[in-house]
Design a protein around this motif. Structure first.
Motif, PDB file in Angstrom:
ATOM      1  N   UNK A 129       1.977  -4.436   6.071  1.00  0.00           N
ATOM      2  CA  UNK A 129       1.228  -3.099   6.446  1.00  0.00           C
ATOM      3  C   UNK A 129       1.880  -1.911   6.050  1.00  0.00           C
ATOM      4  N   UNK A 130       1.049  -1.051   5.687  1.00  0.00           N
ATOM      5  CA  UNK A 130       1.814   0.656   5.502  1.00  0.00           C
ATOM      6  C   UNK A 130       0.993   1.259   6.682  1.00  0.00           C
ATOM      7  N   UNK A 144       0.955  -1.226  -0.065  1.00  0.00           N
ATOM      8  CA  UNK A 144      -0.186  -0.037   0.174  1.00  0.00           C
ATOM      9  C   UNK A 144       0.922   1.496   0.163  1.00  0.00           C
ATOM     10  N   UNK A 145       0.683   2.097  -0.934  1.00  0.00           N
ATOM     11  CA  UNK A 145       0.924   3.488  -0.998  1.00  0.00           C
ATOM     12  C   UNK A 145       0.221   4.606  -0.438  1.00  0.00           C
ATOM     13  N   UNK A 146      -1.029   4.609  -0.939  1.00  0.00           N
ATOM     14  CA  UNK A 146      -2.183   5.586  -0.550  1.00  0.00           C
ATOM     15  C   UNK A 146      -3.380   4.974  -0.577  1.00  0.00           C
ATOM     16  N   UNK A 201      -8.587  -1.207   6.191  1.00  0.00           N
ATOM     17  CA  UNK A 201      -9.590  -1.135   5.278  1.00  0.00           C
ATOM     18  C   UNK A 201      -9.330  -0.326   4.250  1.00  0.00           C
ATOM     19  N   UNK A 202      -8.709  -0.829   3.269  1.00  0.00           N
ATOM     20  CA  UNK A 202      -7.810   0.309   2.150  1.00  0.00           C
ATOM     21  C   UNK A 202      -9.126   0.805   1.207  1.00  0.00           C
ATOM     22  N   UNK A 254      -2.761   6.145  10.921  1.00  0.00           N
ATOM     23  CA  UNK A 254      -3.478   5.377   9.875  1.00  0.00           C
ATOM     24  C   UNK A 254      -2.775   4.197   9.448  1.00  0.00           C
ATOM     25  N   UNK A 255      -3.398   2.897   9.602  1.00  0.00           N
ATOM     26  CA  UNK A 255      -2.973   1.701   8.946  1.00  0.00           C
ATOM     27  C   UNK A 255      -3.619   1.434   7.624  1.00  0.00           C
TER      28      UNK A 255
END
Length: 439
Positions: free
Chosen positions: A426-427, A267-269, A364-365, A359-360
């Protein structure tokens, strides 16, 4: 509805600013002006075709400049019936500016990518021809599909690797591919569809598009792309490879070509909401602008409360010590409000102290996630310099992170953001809660 007839549309473009920019890409000319090119889209009514163009002096305030082309080129319209153009990619090659545009209709892979050229981002743009096409039921005779179906010829990205030029393209229906181009003309040199880079399984409708490939510090490549639906669940992930043509893997080593159910990609954003700030929904279709020692992720996002409304946003991009891209959770506020250069970024772990909105991204992306206000529970901190850190979370996961300068619009104050990638996939990102006027 959309139209290619300028006379048929009455638009108050003077008031648009950053609004109505979808699938954006930005470049900088020799005089320091930024130029933004985006899809023919308007939230609220009819729009004409031809690729929207905006300009800016700071990557923050945008002025509508017009359209690059007078409409959808005749050959593209004959092939696709597209009323407008999508997802332009603009790149300078020697003294020539090249714009790759896409023509298609929503839900169809009867599509085309074409090329126009100009002496300057402001134009005039001249058509050079169609680069690659696709059909909904099958690819053009003489080509061969990858995976379980042909790719969709949209969402172009030009990648220059020494003497080789590649067109990275594709979306839903068949995944992302790289097709070799003739560096002299910018037109196709290899046989379509090219090399498969990434795809997703049919049970999520292959929801992957908007690829952008950029070089990594120290060598290799990163493929940034958008997952899921542009309407509400778009978000940005990345994989890395030693070659432009892959294979690309995420931080857990998962191959982005694996369509057997693995939800690969680091994940990036993602969508998020900071306390007291607007909700950012479905950020995606990102490009990267590199200039003056900085890199920025340029993308569109939707308002959480008004998801039909979309706008361009720009975020500072940086690389972890081990060469993975991360971005600021706060939009870029301009050089007058940011700390620069990177040598001024923090080298002392003391910057991690205090309270953060955290924020992880992986939790819940696909939603607009709220942040949690907390202190950072980290140990075994190692400072690599220029904002780069490594640490261990309290659950034992090891992370590589970058602490970035930012300006917090909620307080009007300079502050710090961080983004950390850990060995559990994780990000985690955050914004330091800082009293007004305190850096």
């Amino acid at each position: 509805m959309t139209t290619t007839d300028p006379a048929a549309v009455d638009l108050d473009t003077a008031s648009w600013g950053a609004d109505h920019a979808h699938d954006p890409t930005a470049v900088r000319d020799d005089d320091g002006t930024y130029w933004l090119f985006s899809t023919d889209a308007y939230a609220g009514g009819p729009v004409r075709g031809g690729v929207q163009v905006r300009r800016s002096s700071d990557l923050v305030t945008w002025t509508f400049h017009g359209w690059a082309l007078p409409g959808v080129p005749a050959d593209a319209f004959a092939w696709t019936g597209a009323p407008g153009l999508w997802a332009p990619e603009v790149v300078r090659v020697d003294d020539e500016w090249r714009m790759y545009w896409s023509a298609s209709t929503f839900g169809s892979r009867t599509s085309a990518i074409g090329l126009a050229v100009a002496p300057h981002p402001s134009g005039p743009w001249t058509e050079r021809g169609i680069v690659v096409t696709s059909t909904h039921d099958g690819i053009v005779p003489g080509t061969s599909p990858h995976g379980d179906g042909p790719p969709n010829a949209i969402d172009a990205n030009l990648v220059v690797d020494g003497a080789q030029h590649w067109l990275v393209y594709g979306s839903f229906f068949g995944g992302l591919h790289a097709l070799e181009l003739d560096p002299r003309t910018g037109l196709a040199l290899g046989e379509a569809p090219g090399v498969l880079l990434a795809r997703r399984p049919a049970d999520v409708e292959g929801a992957l598009e908007g690829a952008y490939v950029l070089s990594r510090p120290g060598g290799g490549w990163a493929l940034i792309a958008s997952w899921d639906s542009l309407f509400d669940s778009y978000h940005v992930r990345v994989g890395v490879a030693s070659s432009v043509t892959g294979p690309y893997v995420d931080r857990l080593g998962r191959d982005l070509r694996d369509d057997e159910g693995a939800d690969a990609g680091t994940f990036v954003l993602t969508g998020h909401r900071l306390p007291g700030g607007p909700g950012v929904r479905a950020p995606g279709h990102a490009a990267v602008l590199t200039e003056q020692g900085r890199q920025y992720l340029v993308h569109h996002a939707r308002d959480a409360e008004a998801p039909t409304q979309h706008r361009v946003e720009t975020r500072l991009l940086a690389w972890t010590h081990d060469g993975w891209p991360v971005v600021s959770l706060l939009p870029w506020a301009g050089t007058a409000h940011e700390r620069a250069p990177q040598s001024a970024w923090p080298a002392d772990a003391g910057v991690l102290e205090g309270t953060w909105d955290v924020l992880d991204l992986a939790a819940d992306p696909r939603s607009v996630q709220p942040t949690t206000r907390t202190a950072l529970a980290v140990t075994d901190v190692v400072a690599h310099g220029a904002g780069r850190f490594a640490w261990r979370w309290d659950d034992g996961a090891r992370a590589e992170a970058v602490v970035l300068p930012a300006s917090d619009a909620r307080t009007g104050s300079p502050t710090w953001t961080f983004s950390a990638l850990d060995d559990r996939g994780r990000t985690v990102a955050g914004v330091r809660v800082t009293p007004t006027g305190v850096a």
